[in-house]
Design a protein around this motif. Structure first.
Motif, PDB file in Angstrom:
ATOM      1  N   TYR A  28      29.243 -56.503  80.454  1.00 50.57           N
ATOM      2  CA  TYR A  28      28.124 -56.718  81.360  1.00 50.57           C
ATOM      3  C   TYR A  28      28.609 -57.344  82.662  1.00 50.57           C
ATOM      4  O   TYR A  28      29.599 -58.077  82.697  1.00 50.57           O
ATOM      5  N   SER A  29      27.874 -57.059  83.728  1.00 46.57           N
ATOM      6  CA  SER A  29      28.178 -57.683  85.018  1.00 46.57           C
ATOM      7  C   SER A  29      27.807 -59.163  84.972  1.00 46.57           C
ATOM      8  O   SER A  29      27.158 -59.639  84.030  1.00 46.57           O
ATOM      9  N   GLU A  30      28.196 -59.896  86.000  1.00 45.56           N
ATOM     10  CA  GLU A  30      27.892 -61.321  86.050  1.00 45.56           C
ATOM     11  C   GLU A  30      26.380 -61.557  86.033  1.00 45.56           C
ATOM     12  O   GLU A  30      25.890 -62.463  85.349  1.00 45.56           O
ATOM     13  N   GLU A  31      25.640 -60.725  86.783  1.00 45.55           N
ATOM     14  CA  GLU A  31      24.181 -60.869  86.818  1.00 45.55           C
ATOM     15  C   GLU A  31      23.571 -60.584  85.454  1.00 45.55           C
ATOM     16  O   GLU A  31      22.627 -61.265  85.014  1.00 45.55           O
ATOM     17  N   GLN A  32      24.085 -59.556  84.767  1.00 45.07           N
ATOM     18  CA  GLN A  32      23.559 -59.208  83.439  1.00 45.07           C
ATOM     19  C   GLN A  32      23.873 -60.297  82.424  1.00 45.07           C
ATOM     20  O   GLN A  32      23.052 -60.594  81.557  1.00 45.07           O
ATOM     21  N   GLN A  33      25.046 -60.911  82.532  1.00 46.94           N
ATOM     22  CA  GLN A  33      25.387 -62.029  81.646  1.00 46.94           C
ATOM     23  C   GLN A  33      24.460 -63.216  81.887  1.00 46.94           C
ATOM     24  O   GLN A  33      24.022 -63.875  80.943  1.00 46.94           O
ATOM     25  N   MET A  34      24.125 -63.474  83.138  1.00 45.89           N
ATOM     26  CA  MET A  34      23.200 -64.562  83.456  1.00 45.89           C
ATOM     27  C   MET A  34      21.815 -64.274  82.903  1.00 45.89           C
ATOM     28  O   MET A  34      21.142 -65.177  82.378  1.00 45.89           O
ATOM     29  N   LEU A  35      21.380 -63.016  83.005  1.00 41.11           N
ATOM     30  CA  LEU A  35      20.087 -62.625  82.460  1.00 41.11           C
ATOM     31  C   LEU A  35      20.074 -62.799  80.946  1.00 41.11           C
ATOM     32  O   LEU A  35      19.122 -63.357  80.379  1.00 41.11           O
ATOM     33  N   GLN A  36      21.127 -62.341  80.292  1.00 45.39           N
ATOM     34  CA  GLN A  36      21.224 -62.469  78.837  1.00 45.39           C
ATOM     35  C   GLN A  36      21.188 -63.933  78.417  1.00 45.39           C
ATOM     36  O   GLN A  36      20.466 -64.305  77.480  1.00 45.39           O
ATOM     37  N   GLN A  37      21.924 -64.773  79.100  1.00 41.66           N
ATOM     38  CA  GLN A  37      21.957 -66.196  78.770  1.00 41.66           C
ATOM     39  C   GLN A  37      20.601 -66.853  79.006  1.00 41.66           C
ATOM     40  O   GLN A  37      20.178 -67.714  78.228  1.00 41.66           O
ATOM     41  N   SER A  38      19.922 -66.426  80.067  1.00 43.61           N
ATOM     42  CA  SER A  38      18.613 -66.995  80.382  1.00 43.61           C
ATOM     43  C   SER A  38      17.598 -66.688  79.294  1.00 43.61           C
ATOM     44  O   SER A  38      16.884 -67.583  78.816  1.00 43.61           O
ATOM     45  N   PHE A  59      15.897 -69.246  76.316  1.00 41.47           N
ATOM     46  CA  PHE A  59      14.458 -69.379  76.100  1.00 41.47           C
ATOM     47  C   PHE A  59      14.107 -69.150  74.633  1.00 41.47           C
ATOM     48  O   PHE A  59      13.342 -69.906  74.023  1.00 41.47           O
ATOM     49  N   ILE A  60      14.664 -68.100  74.039  1.00 41.23           N
ATOM     50  CA  ILE A  60      14.359 -67.763  72.646  1.00 41.23           C
ATOM     51  C   ILE A  60      14.808 -68.892  71.715  1.00 41.23           C
ATOM     52  O   ILE A  60      14.073 -69.297  70.808  1.00 41.23           O
ATOM     53  N   SER A  61      15.986 -69.429  71.948  1.00 43.41           N
ATOM     54  CA  SER A  61      16.520 -70.461  71.045  1.00 43.41           C
ATOM     55  C   SER A  61      15.839 -71.812  71.212  1.00 43.41           C
ATOM     56  O   SER A  61      15.663 -72.558  70.243  1.00 43.41           O
ATOM     57  N   GLN A  62      15.424 -72.147  72.444  1.00 44.45           N
ATOM     58  CA  GLN A  62      14.880 -73.478  72.704  1.00 44.45           C
ATOM     59  C   GLN A  62      13.348 -73.537  72.683  1.00 44.45           C
ATOM     60  O   GLN A  62      12.775 -74.556  72.278  1.00 44.45           O
ATOM     61  N   ASP A  63      12.693 -72.477  73.148  1.00 42.81           N
ATOM     62  CA  ASP A  63      11.239 -72.518  73.326  1.00 42.81           C
ATOM     63  C   ASP A  63      10.477 -71.524  72.458  1.00 42.81           C
ATOM     64  O   ASP A  63       9.246 -71.449  72.569  1.00 42.81           O
ATOM     65  N   MET A  79      15.856 -56.799  76.466  1.00 46.06           N
ATOM     66  CA  MET A  79      15.114 -56.374  75.277  1.00 46.06           C
ATOM     67  C   MET A  79      15.841 -56.728  73.986  1.00 46.06           C
ATOM     68  O   MET A  79      15.195 -57.026  72.974  1.00 46.06           O
ATOM     69  N   GLN A  80      17.165 -56.715  73.986  1.00 43.78           N
ATOM     70  CA  GLN A  80      17.893 -57.129  72.785  1.00 43.78           C
ATOM     71  C   GLN A  80      17.606 -58.589  72.455  1.00 43.78           C
ATOM     72  O   GLN A  80      17.411 -58.944  71.289  1.00 43.78           O
ATOM     73  N   GLU A  81      17.566 -59.424  73.485  1.00 44.84           N
ATOM     74  CA  GLU A  81      17.278 -60.836  73.252  1.00 44.84           C
ATOM     75  C   GLU A  81      15.828 -61.037  72.825  1.00 44.84           C
ATOM     76  O   GLU A  81      15.539 -61.875  71.956  1.00 44.84           O
ATOM     77  N   PHE A  82      14.905 -60.289  73.406  1.00 46.37           N
ATOM     78  CA  PHE A  82      13.502 -60.352  72.986  1.00 46.37           C
ATOM     79  C   PHE A  82      13.375 -59.928  71.521  1.00 46.37           C
ATOM     80  O   PHE A  82      12.574 -60.487  70.770  1.00 46.37           O
ATOM     81  N   GLY A  83      14.159 -58.937  71.123  1.00 43.95           N
ATOM     82  CA  GLY A  83      14.123 -58.485  69.736  1.00 43.95           C
ATOM     83  C   GLY A  83      14.584 -59.552  68.768  1.00 43.95           C
ATOM     84  O   GLY A  83      14.064 -59.674  67.656  1.00 43.95           O
ATOM     85  N   LYS A  84      15.547 -60.359  69.188  1.00 46.50           N
ATOM     86  CA  LYS A  84      16.039 -61.444  68.322  1.00 46.50           C
ATOM     87  C   LYS A  84      14.942 -62.475  68.062  1.00 46.50           C
ATOM     88  O   LYS A  84      14.888 -63.087  66.995  1.00 46.50           O
ATOM     89  N   GLY A  85      14.064 -62.682  69.048  1.00 52.32           N
ATOM     90  CA  GLY A  85      12.990 -63.662  68.894  1.00 52.32           C
ATOM     91  C   GLY A  85      11.678 -63.075  68.413  1.00 52.32           C
ATOM     92  O   GLY A  85      10.699 -63.799  68.261  1.00 52.32           O
ATOM     93  N   LEU A  86      11.632 -61.754  68.178  1.00 54.15           N
ATOM     94  CA  LEU A  86      10.393 -61.063  67.807  1.00 54.15           C
ATOM     95  C   LEU A  86       9.273 -61.404  68.803  1.00 54.15           C
ATOM     96  O   LEU A  86       8.156 -61.777  68.425  1.00 54.15           O
ATOM     97  N   LEU A  87       9.575 -61.235  70.067  1.00 59.88           N
ATOM     98  CA  LEU A  87       8.643 -61.589  71.135  1.00 59.88           C
ATOM     99  C   LEU A  87       7.317 -60.847  70.996  1.00 59.88           C
ATOM    100  O   LEU A  87       7.299 -59.632  70.792  1.00 59.88           O
TER     101      LEU A  87
END
Length: 375
Positions: free
Chosen positions: A5-15, A19-23, A75-83
């Motif tokens: 992933y590009s730097e921007e995509q990595q930042m998006l993934q981390q963001s 959220f999913i892990s903390q909130d 969307m992969q990260e949203f899937g992990k949290g069952l958004l």
């Protein structure tokens, strides 16, 4: 070739991951899913502030860039949290329709407030008889000068309960199933003649059946050219199919992780399940299916980006392969957990429900296998 992933995509993934892990812990997610609206307005405003609602849109429209790879990262990260927040219904379905078919004035009226988080939208395209045939449209709009009258029934409209404005595929000419003669209109949900029956689906999402009974609209509510909407509809649904494929990959990753963890603590015959070779093989198969799903997802996203959003064969390949993987991973997770896996309190059963629903969303596994073979 570099697939990182590009730097921007990595930042998006981390963001999103943060959220999913903390909130968005499991208890919070369940409380939100069982609330009256089915999603958190506070979270939705946070999504807007963080810029997530701009991800699928072109920079010319005020968006993040519109890359399919950007979309699957989130969307992969949203899937992990069952958004359960209506990201799919708002930004991907309704948003893509407006972005591709709307005029500058319509984008200012509909797309800008969507990205700001101040407007809830839905795209009503499916009908009870249509199955997965997007050209099977019987809902009609009769245009008479500067006015039109809308009649018909749309089914399983995602976010249909909360939507303030509804985008609708209608037949303005031709016979049912003709590709020509399909148009797009937008309707204020409070317009007289609009009736909604809202419900929760098995996977915790919210949807509605919507009836239009002689709904009078100005002709300016048409989106795009009259009778030429089928390509926009097909591209929108393919984009949504790619998005739920990414969501499924995230959900499968969590299902596998939780199943492996459970096998290390659950004892049978005084030894942990992870020591049984047969179960090791089954979890290894789950890992292989997940790895293949990740690969074909990235292939489809890159193909969609290289072909300006039109990649039906690649999308069908991904939806077919990932649908099969989702079934295997979901079922094996339940089997290895045993009876506790289907209890409401344990999250693995809810991952299974969402994975099952995704298999039949925007074209079933069998439908996309046949479409891939025919292309």
């Amino acid at each position: 070739m570099d697939f990182s992933y590009s730097e921007e995509q990595q930042m998006l993934q981390q963001s999103v991951s943060k959220f999913i892990s903390q909130d968005y812990d499991w208890d919070s997610r369940q409380a939100i899913a069982k609330s009256a609206t089915g999603f958190s307005a506070e979270h939705w405003q946070l999504f807007a502030e963080l810029g997530w609602l701009t991800i699928p849109f072109k920079e010319d429209d005020g968006g993040f860039g519109g890359s399919a790879v950007d979309l699957i990262v989130a969307m992969q990260e949203f899937g992990k949290g069952l958004l359960v927040e209506p990201f799919l219904a708002n930004t991907i379905l309704a948003g893509t329709v407006i972005s591709e078919a709307g005029s500058s004035e319509q984008k200012a009226t509909l797309l800008a407030p969507l990205m700001e988080g101040s407007l809830q939208l839905a795209f009503a395209y499916a009908e009870p008889q249509s199955r997965y045939e997007l050209s099977n449209v019987q809902c009609s709009a009769v245009i008479n000068g500067d006015e039109m009258v809308l009649n018909g029934h749309k089914s399983v409209v995602l976010n249909g309960a909360a939507a303030e404005k509804i985008l609708v595929s209608v037949r303005t000419s031709g016979e049912s199933c003709d590709r020509e003669g399909i148009s797009l209109v937008w309707v204020d949900a409070s317009t007289p003649g609009v009736r909604r029956e809202c419900y929760a689906s098995v996977d915790g999402q919210r949807a509605a059946d919507i009836w239009f009974d002689n709904v009078a609209l100005p002709a300016s509510n048409l989106l795009g050219n009259v009778g030429e909407a089928i390509e926009v509809i097909e591209m929108t649904v393919d984009k949504a199919a790619l998005a739920v494929c990414a969501e499924a990959v995230g959900a499968m990753e969590m299902s596998l992780m939780k199943t492996v963890e459970y096998s290390k603590i659950r004892k049978q015959f005084k030894v942990t399940l992870s020591t049984f070779q047969a179960l090791q093989h089954r979890m290894a198969n789950m890992f292989i299916e997940l790895a293949q799903a990740k690969s074909i997802l990235l292939m489809a996203a890159m193909e969609m980006d290289s072909l300006s959003g039109h990649a039906p064969k690649a999308v069908s390949a991904a939806k077919s392969r990932i649908g099969k993987a989702a079934r295997l991973v979901g079922e094996e997770s339940i089997q290895i957990h045993g009876g506790i896996g289907v209890t409401d309190e344990l999250d693995v059963g809810h991952y299974f429900k969402r994975l099952t629903a995704i298999q039949f969303s925007f074209g079933s596994t069998d439908h996309h296998t046949a479409r891939f073979a025919a292309s």
